[in-house]
Each structure stands twice: as structure tokens, then as C-alpha cells.
Design a protein around this motif. Structure first.
Motif, short mmCIF file in Angstrom:
data_model
loop_
_atom_site.label_atom_id
_atom_site.label_comp_id
_atom_site.label_asym_id
_atom_site.label_seq_id
_atom_site.Cartn_x
_atom_site.Cartn_y
_atom_site.Cartn_z
N THR A 126 0.82 -1.21 0.00
CA THR A 126 0.00 0.00 0.00
C THR A 126 0.85 1.26 0.00
N ARG A 127 2.16 1.12 0.28
CA ARG A 127 3.09 2.24 0.21
C ARG A 127 4.41 1.75 -0.40
N PRO A 128 4.99 2.50 -1.34
CA PRO A 128 6.25 2.07 -1.96
C PRO A 128 7.36 1.81 -0.96
N GLU A 129 7.37 2.57 0.13
CA GLU A 129 8.45 2.43 1.11
C GLU A 129 8.47 1.04 1.75
N LEU A 130 7.34 0.36 1.76
CA LEU A 130 7.26 -0.94 2.42
C LEU A 130 7.99 -2.03 1.66
N ILE A 131 8.22 -1.83 0.35
CA ILE A 131 8.92 -2.84 -0.44
C ILE A 131 10.11 -2.20 -1.15
N GLU A 132 10.69 -1.22 -0.51
CA GLU A 132 11.84 -0.53 -1.09
C GLU A 132 12.98 -1.52 -1.30
N GLY A 133 13.61 -1.43 -2.47
CA GLY A 133 14.71 -2.33 -2.80
C GLY A 133 14.31 -3.48 -3.68
N HIS A 134 13.00 -3.74 -3.81
CA HIS A 134 12.52 -4.81 -4.69
C HIS A 134 12.32 -4.25 -6.10
N THR A 135 12.86 -4.93 -7.09
CA THR A 135 12.68 -4.53 -8.49
C THR A 135 11.46 -5.23 -9.07
N PRO A 136 10.56 -4.50 -9.73
CA PRO A 136 9.36 -5.14 -10.29
C PRO A 136 9.70 -6.19 -11.35
N TRP A 137 8.92 -7.24 -11.37
CA TRP A 137 9.07 -8.28 -12.39
C TRP A 137 8.10 -8.07 -13.54
N ILE A 138 6.98 -7.41 -13.28
CA ILE A 138 5.96 -7.22 -14.31
C ILE A 138 5.48 -5.78 -14.29
N GLY A 139 4.88 -5.37 -15.41
CA GLY A 139 4.29 -4.04 -15.48
C GLY A 139 2.81 -4.12 -15.18
N ARG A 140 1.99 -3.56 -16.05
CA ARG A 140 0.54 -3.56 -15.85
C ARG A 140 -0.06 -4.90 -16.29
N VAL A 141 -0.96 -5.43 -15.50
CA VAL A 141 -1.61 -6.69 -15.84
C VAL A 141 -2.98 -6.74 -15.20
N GLU A 142 -3.96 -7.29 -15.90
CA GLU A 142 -5.30 -7.48 -15.37
C GLU A 142 -5.42 -8.92 -14.88
N VAL A 143 -5.80 -9.12 -13.63
CA VAL A 143 -5.91 -10.47 -13.06
C VAL A 143 -7.23 -10.60 -12.30
N PRO A 144 -7.72 -11.83 -12.11
CA PRO A 144 -8.92 -12.02 -11.29
C PRO A 144 -8.69 -11.52 -9.87
N ALA A 145 -9.71 -10.94 -9.29
CA ALA A 145 -9.59 -10.40 -7.93
C ALA A 145 -9.63 -11.50 -6.88
N SER A 146 -9.20 -11.16 -5.70
CA SER A 146 -9.30 -12.04 -4.54
C SER A 146 -9.72 -11.20 -3.34
N ALA A 147 -10.27 -11.85 -2.34
CA ALA A 147 -10.67 -11.12 -1.14
C ALA A 147 -9.46 -10.50 -0.45
N SER A 148 -8.33 -11.21 -0.48
CA SER A 148 -7.11 -10.68 0.14
C SER A 148 -6.63 -9.44 -0.60
N ALA A 149 -6.67 -9.47 -1.94
CA ALA A 149 -6.23 -8.31 -2.72
C ALA A 149 -7.16 -7.12 -2.49
N LEU A 150 -8.46 -7.39 -2.41
CA LEU A 150 -9.41 -6.31 -2.15
C LEU A 150 -9.18 -5.73 -0.76
N LEU A 151 -8.89 -6.60 0.21
CA LEU A 151 -8.61 -6.12 1.56
C LEU A 151 -7.38 -5.21 1.54
N GLU A 152 -6.33 -5.61 0.83
CA GLU A 152 -5.14 -4.78 0.72
C GLU A 152 -5.49 -3.43 0.10
#
Length: 307
Positions: free
Chosen positions: A152-178
Motif C-alpha cells: 500500500t506504500r512504496p516504502e514498504l517494499i523498497e529495494g525490490h525490483t518489479p518483475w511485471i508491469g501492468r496486468v489485469e488479473v482475477p480479484a481475490s478477497a485478500s487483494a481487495l482487503l489490501e
């Protein structure tokens, strides 16, 4: 929407549960290699779990889609095992408390459910929520496990390089909670563990160990992985034996190794960037190309109860 507080029952005696981290372990969404489920199972096997909150599964779970188990003996029903979705308190190996939201992913009322959990996050002043699950990727089992982090904030995963760009995926309750917690300025970190696509349907302990390490690194919790390491060592030997027995499997794994090494080298030289490790039709091997030998091996391993 009805009052979200109607979805759960608070148990007495937990007034001191404040300022803890919360692991979100909902079963039912994509979990390649059973990475997330292995992690949650290891927690419940190792630590004592106290129920802090119980959710109304009659409202949240579709019994006809996920039928509970009942026991029948001769001419009478003797037992019924209802589903359970609850918030638990555990203590890590050093005695530090943490929370675990565990149970089946709700089949309905997602907005009410996320509102209910959000109210609990505020009530208990949860400092950080975190989730893990496995996703299938075209990566070899012979290389270090990689991950796609999100937060929810970039600072929380600072140092990690993204593996993917934009992508549409099926939702999940966990993702919606986030997503909803992020809208209200609550911290949430998730880790999608990359599991070799040819092992996605199997139980892959290396993915669970990686999940445990990422959770421990993000939270500071002492979460030992000795039991998982023992199982992983045995699984590694079995997979290596099967690969050695098939030239076709060796070819596919070697191609995946070259792809993985090239991408990692490129990321190191260029400073990173979104580079997906997935089957994209560019001539790289697909999961099906691993051949019948490996698929049969994994199927037999699951059937023997060794997964």
C-alpha cells in the motif's frame, strides 16, 4: 450494506491485543506450489492459536461449492466439521505475539468482509498486514526463489525490483482487503512467490520456505523453518532424480535456467525493470513441454500422500 460488525464475534479476554502485525491467510485463491497454505499450516502446527474473533461463515461461505465434511458410521451421522474463518493470536519462537486471519476465502459479501476486517485493524491498531501466495512462473527449480512484492506504500517494499508491469488479473478477497486498507492509510504488504510452472500443482516446500523468510523479514517475527527444510530436502532429491531420468525434462530445465540467468544478468547491469518470467510464445519452453515423465511423477507423489 449491513453493519460489518454483524459478520463477526469478539471473544473476551483480548483487550491487550494491540499494535501487532496480522498475517492474512485465506484459502481459495491461486496458490501455486501450496506456498501460502504450507506457511499457514506450519504456523498452526508449531504455535498455539487463540481465537480472538470468529466470523459468521454461514453468511460468507457457499456450502454447495465447498461442502463441509461429515462422518457416517453404519447407520448414523457421527460428526460434522464446519468451516471456520477466524482471527487468531499466536506467539513466535521468541514469545512475540502476532495475529493470523485464517480460513476459507469468502464466497460473497466481500465489501462487508473487508469493511469488517478493516474495523478490526483499527480496533486492534494493527501495525502491518501481510499476505503470501504462490503464482506459476517460467522459472527453474534449480535457481533461487524469486518474488513479486506489492504494498500500500512504496516504502514498504523498497529495494525490490518489479518483475511485471501492468496486468489485469482475477480479484481475490485478500487483494481487495489490501486495496481497501490502503485507501484508509493502513500498511499492507503482499508477496507473490514465483513457483516453477511445472511444479505449480504440486506441494513445493521451497516456495513455502521463501514465503516464511519474506514474512519474517517484513515483520521481524521469529518463524523457524526447520521442518519445512527437512521436507524440502527430500523433495529436492526426488525432483532431481526425475529430471536426471529424462532428457526432455533436462532440456526444458536447462532452457529455463538460461532464460533466468540472462534476465538476472540484464537486471543487474541495467539497474532493474519490469521483466516478466512467463510463457509468452517467444520459443521458450512451456509447462507442458516438461513431458509426461515429470507430470506422472508429481501425480504419483501426490497420490502417495508425500506432497
Amino acid at each position: 450494506m449491513r453493519d460489518p460488525a454483524e459478520l463477526y464475534e469478539l471473544h473476551p479476554g483480548f483487550d491487550d491485543v494491540t499494535g501487532l502485525v496480522m498475517l492474512v491467510c485465506l484459502d481459495g485463491f491461486v496458490d501455486a506450489g501450496n506456498a501460502g497454505s504450507q506457511l499457514s499450516e506450519s504456523l498452526f502446527e508449531r504455535f498455539t492459536a487463540e481465537q480472538v474473533v470468529t466470523f459468521d461463515v454461514d453468511r460468507l461461505v457457499d456450502y454447495r461449492r465447498r461442502r463441509p465434511q461429515m462422518t457416517f458410521v453404519e447407520n448414523v451421522w457421527t460428526d460434522y466439521t464446519p468451516p471456520k474463518l477466524a482471527l487468531y493470536r499466536m506467539h513466535d519462537a521468541d514469545g512475540h505475539p502476532f495475529l493470523v486471519l485464517y480460513g476459507p476465502e469468502p464466497d460473497g459479501e466481500w465489501e462487508a468482509f473487508t469493511a469488517a476486517v478493516s474495523s478490526l485493524v483499527e480496533r486492534f491498531s494493527v501495525s502491518l498486514s501481510i499476505s503470501v501466495h504462490g503464482i506459476p512462473m517460467a522459472v527453474p527449480h534449480t535457481r533461487p526463489v524469486t518474488v513479486t512484492p506489492h504494498s500500500t506504500r512504496p516504502e514498504l517494499i523498497e529495494g525490490h525490483t518489479p518483475w511485471i508491469g501492468r496486468v489485469e488479473v482475477p480479484a481475490s478477497a485478500s487483494a481487495l482487503l489490501e486495496y481497501r486498507l490502503g485507501e484508509n492509510d493502513h500498511d499492507f504488504v503482499g508477496y507473490a512467490i514465483h513457483v516453477p510452472s511445472y511444479l505449480a500443482q504440486s506441494t513445493y516446500p521451497r516456495a513455502a520456505i521463501a514465503a516464511l523468510e519474506y514474512v519474517a523479514g517484513a515483520t521481524g517475527l521469529a518463524l523457524p523453518s526447520e521442518e519445512l527444510e527437512e521436507v524440502a530436502a527430500s523433495t529436492d532429491v526426488e525432483i532431481a532424480e526425475q529430471v536426471a531420468a529424462s532428457e526432455e525434462v533436462q532440456r526444458v530445465v536447462a532452457n529455463l535456467e538460461r532464460q533466468y540467468d540472462d534476465i538476472m544478468s540484464s537486471r543487474s547491469e541495467e539497474g532493474g525493470g519490469p521483466v516478466p518470467l512467463s510463457d509468452d510464445g517467444t520459443g521458450l519452453p512451456t509447462a507442458d513441454e516438461l513431458g509426461a515423465e515429470l507430470e506422472r511423477f508429481l501425480a504419483e507423489r501426490e497420490g502417495d500422500g508425500n506432497g
